[in-house]
Design a protein around this motif. Structure first.
Motif, PDB file in Angstrom:
ATOM      1  N   SER A  28       0.852  -1.186   0.000  1.00 47.84           N
ATOM      2  CA  SER A  28       0.000   0.000   0.000  1.00 47.84           C
ATOM      3  C   SER A  28       0.891   1.241   0.000  1.00 47.84           C
ATOM      4  CB  SER A  28      -0.935   0.005   1.214  1.00 47.84           C
ATOM      5  OG  SER A  28      -1.938   1.000   1.070  1.00 47.84           O
ATOM      6  N   SER A  29       0.279   2.407   0.136  1.00 47.74           N
ATOM      7  CA  SER A  29       1.022   3.664   0.028  1.00 47.74           C
ATOM      8  C   SER A  29       1.618   4.111   1.361  1.00 47.74           C
ATOM      9  CB  SER A  29       0.111   4.759  -0.536  1.00 47.74           C
ATOM     10  OG  SER A  29      -0.086   4.580  -1.922  1.00 47.74           O
ATOM     11  N   MET A  30       2.371   3.228   1.982  1.00 50.13           N
ATOM     12  CA  MET A  30       3.073   3.531   3.224  1.00 50.13           C
ATOM     13  C   MET A  30       4.323   2.677   3.254  1.00 50.13           C
ATOM     14  SD  MET A  30       2.827   5.493   5.947  1.00 50.13           S
ATOM     15  CE  MET A  30       1.110   5.951   5.692  1.00 50.13           C
ATOM     16  N   TYR A  31       5.450   3.247   3.711  1.00 45.08           N
ATOM     17  CA  TYR A  31       6.681   2.459   3.753  1.00 45.08           C
ATOM     18  C   TYR A  31       7.137   2.247   5.204  1.00 45.08           C
ATOM     19  CZ  TYR A  31       8.667   7.253   3.515  1.00 45.08           C
ATOM     20  OH  TYR A  31       8.956   8.576   3.707  1.00 45.08           O
ATOM     21  N   PRO A  32       8.008   1.257   5.447  1.00 45.64           N
ATOM     22  CA  PRO A  32       8.316   0.817   6.810  1.00 45.64           C
ATOM     23  C   PRO A  32       8.856   1.885   7.744  1.00 45.64           C
ATOM     24  CG  PRO A  32       9.058  -0.819   5.232  1.00 45.64           C
ATOM     25  CD  PRO A  32       8.618   0.372   4.430  1.00 45.64           C
ATOM     26  N   ALA A  33       9.564   2.903   7.227  1.00 46.50           N
ATOM     27  CA  ALA A  33      10.147   3.924   8.103  1.00 46.50           C
ATOM     28  C   ALA A  33       9.090   4.689   8.888  1.00 46.50           C
ATOM     29  CB  ALA A  33      10.989   4.902   7.280  1.00 46.50           C
ATOM     30  N   PHE A  34       7.826   4.614   8.450  1.00 47.30           N
ATOM     31  CA  PHE A  34       6.760   5.293   9.167  1.00 47.30           C
ATOM     32  C   PHE A  34       6.235   4.480  10.347  1.00 47.30           C
ATOM     33  CE2 PHE A  34       6.796   8.359   5.825  1.00 47.30           C
ATOM     34  CZ  PHE A  34       6.258   9.502   6.394  1.00 47.30           C
ATOM     35  N   GLY A  35       6.889   3.366  10.635  1.00 43.45           N
ATOM     36  CA  GLY A  35       6.663   2.623  11.862  1.00 43.45           C
ATOM     37  C   GLY A  35       5.216   2.304  12.165  1.00 43.45           C
ATOM     38  N   LYS A  36       4.634   3.009  13.117  1.00 43.02           N
ATOM     39  CA  LYS A  36       3.303   2.692  13.633  1.00 43.02           C
ATOM     40  C   LYS A  36       2.208   2.771  12.577  1.00 43.02           C
ATOM     41  CE  LYS A  36       2.848   7.471  15.247  1.00 43.02           C
ATOM     42  NZ  LYS A  36       2.734   8.333  16.443  1.00 43.02           N
TER      43      LYS A  36
ATOM     44  N   PHE B 217       2.667   1.903   9.345  1.00 44.73           N
ATOM     45  CA  PHE B 217       2.901   0.884   8.325  1.00 44.73           C
ATOM     46  C   PHE B 217       2.206  -0.408   8.713  1.00 44.73           C
ATOM     47  CE2 PHE B 217       5.554  -2.609   6.590  1.00 44.73           C
ATOM     48  CZ  PHE B 217       5.369  -2.337   5.239  1.00 44.73           C
ATOM     49  N   ASP B 218       1.349  -0.933   7.835  1.00 47.04           N
ATOM     50  CA  ASP B 218       0.588  -2.153   8.097  1.00 47.04           C
ATOM     51  C   ASP B 218       1.206  -3.315   7.310  1.00 47.04           C
ATOM     52  OD1 ASP B 218      -1.227  -4.173   8.505  1.00 47.04           O
ATOM     53  OD2 ASP B 218      -3.004  -2.965   8.045  1.00 47.04           O
ATOM     54  N   GLU B 219       2.001  -4.107   7.989  1.00 49.03           N
ATOM     55  CA  GLU B 219       2.716  -5.226   7.360  1.00 49.03           C
ATOM     56  C   GLU B 219       1.755  -6.246   6.754  1.00 49.03           C
ATOM     57  OE1 GLU B 219       5.641  -7.548   5.927  1.00 49.03           O
ATOM     58  OE2 GLU B 219       6.034  -5.661   6.974  1.00 49.03           O
ATOM     59  N   SER B 220       0.557  -6.351   7.308  1.00 49.38           N
ATOM     60  CA  SER B 220      -0.393  -7.363   6.825  1.00 49.38           C
ATOM     61  C   SER B 220      -0.846  -7.107   5.391  1.00 49.38           C
ATOM     62  CB  SER B 220      -1.615  -7.420   7.747  1.00 49.38           C
ATOM     63  OG  SER B 220      -2.423  -6.254   7.620  1.00 49.38           O
ATOM     64  N   LEU B 221      -0.664  -5.890   4.891  1.00 43.29           N
ATOM     65  CA  LEU B 221      -1.079  -5.570   3.526  1.00 43.29           C
ATOM     66  C   LEU B 221      -0.026  -5.943   2.489  1.00 43.29           C
ATOM     67  CD1 LEU B 221      -2.625  -2.028   4.156  1.00 43.29           C
ATOM     68  CD2 LEU B 221      -3.845  -4.211   3.951  1.00 43.29           C
ATOM     69  N   THR B 222       1.185  -6.258   2.942  1.00 41.08           N
ATOM     70  CA  THR B 222       2.305  -6.465   2.021  1.00 41.08           C
ATOM     71  C   THR B 222       2.026  -7.587   1.022  1.00 41.08           C
ATOM     72  OG1 THR B 222       3.900  -5.655   3.652  1.00 41.08           O
ATOM     73  CG2 THR B 222       4.754  -6.999   1.857  1.00 41.08           C
ATOM     74  N   ASN B 223       1.458  -8.670   1.474  1.00 36.70           N
ATOM     75  CA  ASN B 223       1.220  -9.820   0.587  1.00 36.70           C
ATOM     76  C   ASN B 223      -0.263 -10.039   0.313  1.00 36.70           C
ATOM     77  OD1 ASN B 223       4.011 -10.598   0.294  1.00 36.70           O
ATOM     78  ND2 ASN B 223       3.916 -11.323   2.409  1.00 36.70           N
ATOM     79  N   TYR B 224      -1.014  -8.953   0.268  1.00 32.09           N
ATOM     80  CA  TYR B 224      -2.450  -9.038  -0.008  1.00 32.09           C
ATOM     81  C   TYR B 224      -2.696  -9.673  -1.374  1.00 32.09           C
ATOM     82  CZ  TYR B 224      -7.361  -7.564  -0.108  1.00 32.09           C
ATOM     83  OH  TYR B 224      -8.740  -7.539  -0.150  1.00 32.09           O
ATOM     84  N   TYR B 225      -1.866  -9.303  -2.345  1.00 28.66           N
ATOM     85  CA  TYR B 225      -1.953  -9.903  -3.690  1.00 28.66           C
ATOM     86  C   TYR B 225      -0.715 -10.769  -3.916  1.00 28.66           C
ATOM     87  CZ  TYR B 225      -5.601  -6.433  -4.615  1.00 28.66           C
ATOM     88  OH  TYR B 225      -6.750  -5.664  -4.565  1.00 28.66           O
ATOM     89  N   GLU B 226      -0.890 -12.077  -3.815  1.00 31.69           N
ATOM     90  CA  GLU B 226       0.196 -12.991  -4.149  1.00 31.69           C
ATOM     91  C   GLU B 226       0.197 -13.193  -5.670  1.00 31.69           C
ATOM     92  OE1 GLU B 226       2.408 -14.046  -2.208  1.00 31.69           O
ATOM     93  OE2 GLU B 226       1.635 -14.233  -0.163  1.00 31.69           O
ATOM     94  N   HIS B 227       1.367 -13.448  -6.215  1.00 33.40           N
ATOM     95  CA  HIS B 227       1.467 -13.663  -7.662  1.00 33.40           C
ATOM     96  C   HIS B 227       0.616 -14.862  -8.071  1.00 33.40           C
ATOM     97  CE1 HIS B 227       3.049 -13.707 -11.662  1.00 33.40           C
ATOM     98  NE2 HIS B 227       3.671 -14.858 -11.511  1.00 33.40           N
ATOM     99  N   ASP B 228      -0.358 -14.648  -8.976  1.00 28.58           N
ATOM    100  CA  ASP B 228      -1.289 -15.709  -9.363  1.00 28.58           C
ATOM    101  C   ASP B 228      -1.771 -15.432 -10.790  1.00 28.58           C
ATOM    102  OD1 ASP B 228      -3.403 -17.503  -9.711  1.00 28.58           O
ATOM    103  OD2 ASP B 228      -4.059 -17.340  -7.615  1.00 28.58           O
ATOM    104  N   VAL B 229      -1.088 -16.041 -11.757  1.00 26.53           N
ATOM    105  CA  VAL B 229      -1.396 -15.806 -13.171  1.00 26.53           C
ATOM    106  C   VAL B 229      -2.817 -16.237 -13.517  1.00 26.53           C
ATOM    107  CG1 VAL B 229      -0.815 -16.493 -15.535  1.00 26.53           C
ATOM    108  CG2 VAL B 229       1.013 -15.903 -13.916  1.00 26.53           C
TER     109      VAL B 229
ATOM    110  N   ALA C 101      -5.387   4.068  13.648  1.00 26.06           N
ATOM    111  CA  ALA C 101      -6.388   3.124  13.151  1.00 26.06           C
ATOM    112  C   ALA C 101      -7.039   3.631  11.872  1.00 26.06           C
ATOM    113  CB  ALA C 101      -7.450   2.877  14.225  1.00 26.06           C
ATOM    114  N   ALA C 102      -7.362   4.927  11.828  1.00 24.05           N
ATOM    115  CA  ALA C 102      -8.017   5.494  10.641  1.00 24.05           C
ATOM    116  C   ALA C 102      -7.072   5.510   9.446  1.00 24.05           C
ATOM    117  CB  ALA C 102      -8.517   6.898  10.948  1.00 24.05           C
ATOM    118  N   TYR C 103      -5.807   5.860   9.659  1.00 22.92           N
ATOM    119  CA  TYR C 103      -4.840   5.845   8.561  1.00 22.92           C
ATOM    120  C   TYR C 103      -4.664   4.421   8.021  1.00 22.92           C
ATOM    121  CZ  TYR C 103      -3.189  10.695   8.792  1.00 22.92           C
ATOM    122  OH  TYR C 103      -3.099  12.058   8.710  1.00 22.92           O
TER     123      TYR C 103
END
Length: 516
Positions: free
Chosen positions: A322-330, A332-344, A466-468
């Motif tokens: 999503s539109s947030m990178y890890p340096a923003f800490g709190k 950054f939502d890691e759970s969104l990183t693999n929301y779309y797995e590669h699937d042809v 939470a809202a962000y």
């Protein structure tokens, strides 16, 4: 084997690439244009100076309140300061303000301006300059200023002898971060071409499409810069970057690719940080077929982000969802990183459902001076072939990208990195609200707008976080863009230099660089 695969991908991509040539530029400033006067331009060169390579020219205007390009802010970070300024650790410390106080109800901010503080042209910094700089950037101000929407929370301003008090209409956990806004002299009319700030370096000259020269500011209020002079050399051609480093013409260059690093040779060390950018294939929702959620989701499933990192970046970088990178800490939502797995197969199914069983043709517009984005686009082109999509890369000059893609929104898809101008989640997410002037993807989603509004009006930090995060999830679920990575920042530094500092935002701080 990895290098051979990358070479094959790049060769295939280059066969269909259209390359726009770069202009030679003109417009060198004279001594009369320089805020430092004749002596600064006529002084004999010293050994205590370096040349820093950059991949693009800066914005036409160097006024920081008008700047659009991340590259302009990156360089001019050395020239301008706000009431507060960021540190490499992500904290905010006093700058133009010597001290500040925030009331218990978090509505009143009182700043005490440093005594004896000077602008680069020798004028003293006054309370009037501070108030004017802030008011200039409030929504509804000057037409060509990049308005800071967060400043609309200011309900009242008050000027004391050496204090500025800002009263807000509601508490705002992020407000202080927006006071990194550059403080400028009110009665100075050459900010576009000969900018004046309070930072450790002062602007000396600019030759369009060639260089920007800064020198150490002798009357700086804080710890003086070590270097006497820095020349930013514009090198838009990837081959020129390597040749300039290897020949000794350039002493430092940031944002190199892993391939360039491998070819660098002796005499340099490579320091690694993060670019603090959201690199993605950004999609224009006003253009068919990208107005269809199923098509956008198909693209997300079709693109193999890990393969992009492996082939184009030797594994460097952090995957994003999503539109947030890890340096923003709190935020950054890691759970969104693999929301779309590669699937042809899933991608093909969605395309068929959307009415494109045989795929479609599309154009990916990429600025020609950013090799990491070009490499990324070339791998994407090959990956999209697997689902029947024929993508063509259109390389354009950076100025054309800014005018046609970013401002004009005349494109289908583009691969770039988007930065945060301040250390706030708002700075990354506000651009996707329906009415945002810089919403270059034409994203329009009522739920997203509501989440964002909840975030910026939240009374406490937990509610705001939470809202962000809900806003970020909305972008992911609706496949607003094809998110890829936060690029690794590989910086070539001449072996006898030290003091490079990385920040959680996109800047290049040269004040700490010195000879060993």
């Amino acid at each position: 084997m990895k290098k051979k695969l990358l070479a094959a991908f790049l060769l295939l991509g280059l066969l269909s690439t259209v390359l726009c040539g770069c202009g030679d530029g003109s417009g060198e400033k004279t001594a009369e244009d320089s805020p430092a006067g004749d002596s600064a331009l006529t002084a004999e060169p010293t050994a205590n100076e370096i040349t820093v390579g950059i991949a693009q020219d800066l914005d036409e205007s160097l006024d920081p309140h008008k700047a659009v390009a991340a590259g302009t802010k990156e360089v001019m970070f050395n020239v301008f300061e706000g009431l507060v300024k960021p540190t490499p650790d992500g904290d905010l410390i006093p700058a133009v303000a010597e001290t500040y106080k925030i009331s218990e109800d978090q509505l009143t901010y009182t700043f005490t301006i440093r005594e004896g503080l000077k602008f680069h042209n020798g004028d003293p910094v006054t309370v009037s300059d501070v108030l004017w700089s802030i008011q200039r950037c409030m929504p509804g101000g000057e037409a060509d200023i990049q308005a800071v929407e967060a400043l609309s929370a200011i309900q009242e301003t008050e000027a004391g002898e050496n204090t500025v008090t800002l009263t807000l209409d509601r508490p705002n956990n992020e407000f202080l971060s927006y006071l990194t806004l550059a403080i400028l002299p009110q009665n100075y009319d050459q900010q576009d071409t000969a900018p004046v700030g309070t930072g450790p370096f002062q602007f000396i000259s600019r030759t369009a499409q060639d260089n920007i020269i800064l020198e150490r500011f002798g009357d700086y209020w804080g710890e003086a810069a070590y270097l006497d002079k820095v020349t930013f050399k514009i090198l838009e051609n990837a081959d020129s970057i390597l040749m300039s480093l290897q020949s000794g013409a350039v002493d430092l260059f940031a944002h190199l690719t892993s391939t360039q690093v491998a070819q660098l040779g002796d005499g340099f060390r490579v320091e690694e940080g993060t670019m603090n950018l959201v690199q993605a294939m950004y999609l224009n929702h006003a253009e068919k077929p990208f107005d269809d959620l199923r098509v956008r989701q198909a693209l997300c499933y079709a693109v193999d982000r890990q393969q992009i990192l492996d082939l184009a970046f030797d594994g460097y970088g952090s995957l994003l969802g999503s539109s947030m990178y890890p340096a923003f800490g709190k935020y950054f939502d890691e759970s969104l990183t693999n929301y779309y797995e590669h699937d042809v197969e899933r991608a093909k199914s969605l395309l068929t459902e959307a009415g494109y069983p045989n795929g479609f043709a599309m154009t990916i517009t990429v600025p020609s001076n950013y090799q990491p984005h070009i490499d990324t686009a070339q791998v994407i082109v090959e990956q999209l072939k697997e689902v029947g999509i024929t993508a063509e890369i259109q390389l354009v000059e950076w100025s054309s990208w800014l005018s046609d893609v970013y401002a004009g929104r005349q494109y289908q898809a583009t691969v770039v990195g988007v930065d945060a101008s301040t250390m706030t989640a708002r700075a990354l997410l506000e651009r996707f609200t329906s009415q945002a002037g810089n919403n270059f993807i034409n994203y329009s989603n009522a739920d997203y707008d509501a989440f964002f509004q909840q975030a910026v009006t939240a009374a406490d930090s937990d509610a705001q976080i939470a809202a962000y995060r809900q806003a970020e999830a909305n972008l992911t679920e609706n496949a607003a863009n094809v998110y890829i990575q936060d690029l690794a920042d590989l910086v070539a530094v001449r072996a006898d230099l030290e003091g490079l500092r990385f920040y959680p935002i996109y800047v290049l701080d040269l004040a700490g660089i010195k000879m060993k």
